[in-house]
Motif scaffolding. Structure first.
Motif, short mmCIF file in Angstrom:
data_model
loop_
_atom_site.label_atom_id
_atom_site.label_comp_id
_atom_site.label_asym_id
_atom_site.label_seq_id
_atom_site.Cartn_x
_atom_site.Cartn_y
_atom_site.Cartn_z
N ALA A 116 0.83 -1.20 0.00
CA ALA A 116 0.00 0.00 0.00
C ALA A 116 0.87 1.25 0.00
N GLN A 117 1.99 1.19 0.73
CA GLN A 117 2.92 2.32 0.72
C GLN A 117 3.55 2.50 -0.65
N LEU A 118 3.91 1.41 -1.30
CA LEU A 118 4.49 1.50 -2.65
C LEU A 118 3.47 2.04 -3.65
N PRO B 276 -2.59 7.27 0.49
CA PRO B 276 -2.38 8.19 1.62
C PRO B 276 -2.79 7.63 2.97
N LEU B 277 -3.91 6.87 3.02
CA LEU B 277 -4.43 6.38 4.29
C LEU B 277 -4.50 4.85 4.25
N ILE B 278 -3.83 4.19 5.21
CA ILE B 278 -3.82 2.74 5.29
C ILE B 278 -4.51 2.36 6.60
N LEU B 279 -5.68 1.73 6.50
CA LEU B 279 -6.50 1.44 7.67
C LEU B 279 -6.40 -0.04 8.02
N GLY C 67 -15.85 -0.14 17.00
CA GLY C 67 -16.32 0.73 15.93
C GLY C 67 -15.30 1.80 15.57
N THR C 68 -14.02 1.39 15.58
CA THR C 68 -12.94 2.34 15.30
C THR C 68 -12.09 1.83 14.14
N VAL C 69 -11.11 2.64 13.75
CA VAL C 69 -10.11 2.24 12.76
C VAL C 69 -8.75 2.70 13.27
N SER C 70 -7.72 1.99 12.83
CA SER C 70 -6.34 2.42 13.07
C SER C 70 -5.76 2.88 11.74
N VAL C 71 -5.15 4.04 11.73
CA VAL C 71 -4.77 4.68 10.46
C VAL C 71 -3.26 4.92 10.42
N ARG C 72 -2.66 4.51 9.31
CA ARG C 72 -1.24 4.75 9.05
C ARG C 72 -1.14 5.67 7.82
N THR C 73 -0.31 6.70 7.90
CA THR C 73 -0.10 7.59 6.77
C THR C 73 1.28 7.34 6.16
N LEU C 74 1.52 7.90 4.98
CA LEU C 74 2.75 7.59 4.24
C LEU C 74 4.01 8.07 4.94
N ASP C 75 3.88 9.02 5.86
CA ASP C 75 5.07 9.46 6.59
C ASP C 75 5.39 8.56 7.77
N GLY C 76 4.64 7.44 7.93
CA GLY C 76 4.90 6.48 8.99
C GLY C 76 4.13 6.72 10.27
N THR C 77 3.37 7.83 10.33
CA THR C 77 2.57 8.11 11.52
C THR C 77 1.41 7.12 11.64
N VAL C 78 1.16 6.63 12.86
CA VAL C 78 0.06 5.69 13.10
C VAL C 78 -0.82 6.24 14.21
#
Length: 638
Positions: A579-581, A585-588, A598-609
């Protein structure tokens, strides 16, 4: 006695005719060693030319802007000399300076880049010898006699007017050239041959195909190293590779130079045009559409048949000649002429995203940057003379707002009348002064680009700057008083009489395909969230959670987001990596905890989670971010 006036106003007398080198030495030996040429009364000349009249002289050193082009021109001669030393049967044509380097077109056996090492070694030998580069002036007859066995040089000389012709010589190498050049080959200090391609003599496919050898050169190794590093970075951002990896577009041999956009490419395309339409609607534009093919008579009337025929695709239907439009302008004229207009309607701002076709030689096609079929975001603005300045200023502000949305700066150029043009001197003077006064009122610095206007009018060009510092001419504003006259366009004024409208042509993106290619490289494929083809990918951590991931995806899709579910039986780490390759923008991540809460965990391309974000809040903030078309992904920072 010859008096030389220097830039600081000081004067130096010389008993005999001094050369530029003499002038430099009279100041200091260090300056003389660093000088490459001189400027006399605005003209660049060789440093060893004798100055025979009192003159204002500016010495050009390696630190001056003009010096690099002069040295690169000399580097082209060094390369040509090296090629002839290694390939005696080669025949030279032309070797100009181009942006970031130089090339030489040579009639010789096909060359591969594996040969560059040998050519560069021979160039180093020539440079190390510090061969003086000397100018020689001869008559046209003498020049033809000298090149009697060189068909290309003979053709070039034959095309020149009678008079003095200049040669430049270094060692046993002589070349036809206007100059100027550096004093000796030792100034070509740091160079590299870059690539080789085919090129037809005088861009004519019926003539010989030549080997075009490109190179670059700098005055020191650090700058060459920095430039090569820049090229490596640009290579990583190559829009053709990124576009293929992201499944955005492709090219096919059945339609050379004509891009095919895939579904994900269309997602980006539509997001880009939605933004374009919103910006133009707010600026008071209406949108129009004109046919892709029009009769020859229309193109004759517009002047394109005479001035642009070689770039047009033509056909014949029912014994009538047609042309596929290379520009939208004539159709815009027909639209205006369909009914009478009053001064109360003006200005009319009519925009068109028109598909146009232009014939380009196969050798210059370059991904989305140079194509044969593309969409141009034209607009034609019809106005009264006293509305010119306000409309141009509004246009410049519109372009500024659009470019800022992508983090793109720009500079302005005013391009004046070219040699090949239509219209009267009075029309050109009025049009040029109108653009100039608007630029002055706009208040930002601009450059003058003499002789580079369109054939029908002067223009303001906007050159955007991308993340690598490269500039691209995209937007343009062209003031045209010829086409309204040719098409007899009028409006009824307050005096109840007919008057001729002033017209502006303009683009913001220019070619939308090219602008998209620029954006791909500018962002390295990492588009802002609103522009990304896939805005979020959901990764269920096991098969049991696939239904939950699909349910979340449906909710997000219903909210207007572009979402995918990766339900493959791969490891979570591999899915995240892919997904990063893909520059998503948003990896859930969808796990049991997220399902229960009822939540999600989100990772962005800069490595922030971010963990445990309530789904409703995530969708609310994400859709707001997209709606505002923010540049930076600053979600969930509170």
């Amino acid at each position: 006695m010859i008096n030389i006036t220097l830039p600081d106003g000081s004067r130096k007398p010389f008993d005999d005719y001094p050369t530029g080198l003499d002038v430099a030495k009279s100041i200091s030996e260090g300056l003389a060693r660093d000088c490459v040429a001189m400027e006399i009364d605005g003209s660049l000349l060789d440093l060893n030319r004798a100055i025979k009249n009192d003159a204002a002289v500016r010495l050009i050193t390696t630190r001056d802007d003009e010096a690099l082009d002069i040295m690169r021109h000399s580097a082209a001669h060094v390369m040509a000399m090296a090629v002839l030393n290694l390939y005696p049967d080669a025949r030279l044509t032309i070797g100009p300076v181009v942006e970031d380097g130089f090339y030489y077109d040579i009639d010789m056996e096909p060359l591969s880049e594996e040969a560059f090492a040998g050519i560069e070694a021979e160039m180093k030998r020539i440079v190390k010898a510090k061969m003086p580069i000397e100018r020689r002036e001869v008559s046209k007859a003498e020049a033809l006699a000298f090149y009697k066995d060189e068909p290309y040089k003979t053709e070039m000389i034959s095309d020149l007017a009678d008079g003095t012709i200049s040669f430049y010589q270094q060692g046993n190498f002589t070349d036809l050239c206007r100059g100027p050049h550096v004093p000796h080959t030792g100034f070509v200090r740091s160079f590299k041959l870059m690539r080789v391609s085919g090129a037809y003599w005088r861009a004519d496919q019926s003539k010989a195909q030549l080997q075009r050898i490109y190179g670059t050169a700098f005055f020191d190794k650090k700058k060459l190293k920095a430039y090569l590093k820049f090229l490596e970075e640009a290579k990583k951002r190559n829009h053709r590779k990124i576009g293929a990896a992201m499944d955005l577009f492709s090219f096919h041999d059945d339609a050379p130079g004509m891009p095919f956009f895939h579904p994900k490419g269309m997602d980006v395309w539509n997001a880009l045009l939605d933004f374009w339409r919103d910006a133009h609607r707010e600026a008071g534009y209406v949108e129009t559409k004109t046919p892709i093919i029009l009769q020859r008579g229309l193109w004759e009337k517009s002047g394109h048949w005479e001035n642009y025929r070689e770039n047009m695709y033509t056909t014949e239907v029912d014994d009538q000649a047609y042309a596929i439009k290379p520009m939208n302008c004539p159709g815009g004229m027909l639209l205006y002429s369909t009914r009478p207009h009053s001064y109360r309607e003006l200005p009319i701002r009519a925009a068109e995203i028109g598909l146009v076709h232009r014939h380009e030689l196969s050798g210059v096609l370059n991904g989305l940057f140079r194509v044969r079929a593309f969409h141009q975001d034209d607009a034609h603005l019809f106005m009264m003379p006293d509305q010119i300045q306000a409309e141009i200023i509004d246009l410049l502000r519109l372009e500024e707002r659009v470019y800022s949305k992508f983090g793109l700066g720009f500079h302005l150029e005013l391009s004046t009348r070219p040699e090949k043009s239509i219209g009267t001197d009075e029309q050109w003077e009025l049009a040029t002064s109108g653009l100039r006064s608007a630029l002055d009122a706009y208040g930002k610095e601009y450059r003058i680009n003499e002789g580079d206007g369109a054939f029908y009018g002067p223009k303001i060009d906007l050159h955007i700057k991308d993340a690598l510092g490269r500039t691209w001419q995209c937007g343009t504003i062209q003031l045209d008083m010829s086409l309204p006259e040719r098409f007899d366009l009028t409006y009824v004024g307050a005096d109840n009489e007919k008057h001729r409208p002033i017209m502006l042509h303009r683009t913001v993106f220019g070619s939308i395909e090219r602008f998209l290619g620029i954006l791909i490289e500018h962002f390295e494929g990492k588009f802002p969230l609103w522009l990304a083809p896939v805005q979020a990918v959901l990764l269920p951590i096991n098969d049991d959670l696939v239904p939950f991931a699909r349910e979340v995806a449906t909710t997000m899709t219903d909210a207007g987001l572009r979402v995918e579910v990766d339900d493959r039986t791969e490891s979570l780490n591999r899915k995240i990596r892919e997904a990063q390759l893909a520059k998503t923008p948003l990896i859930l991540t969808c796990g049991a905890k997220e399902q229960a809460a009822g939540t999600v965990s989100v990772r962005t391309l800069d490595g922030t989670v971010r963990y445990g974000i309530p789904l409703a809040r995530f969708i609310e903030q994400t859709t707001a971010h997209v709606a505002e078309r923010r540049l930076n992904l600053d979600l969930f920072n509170e």
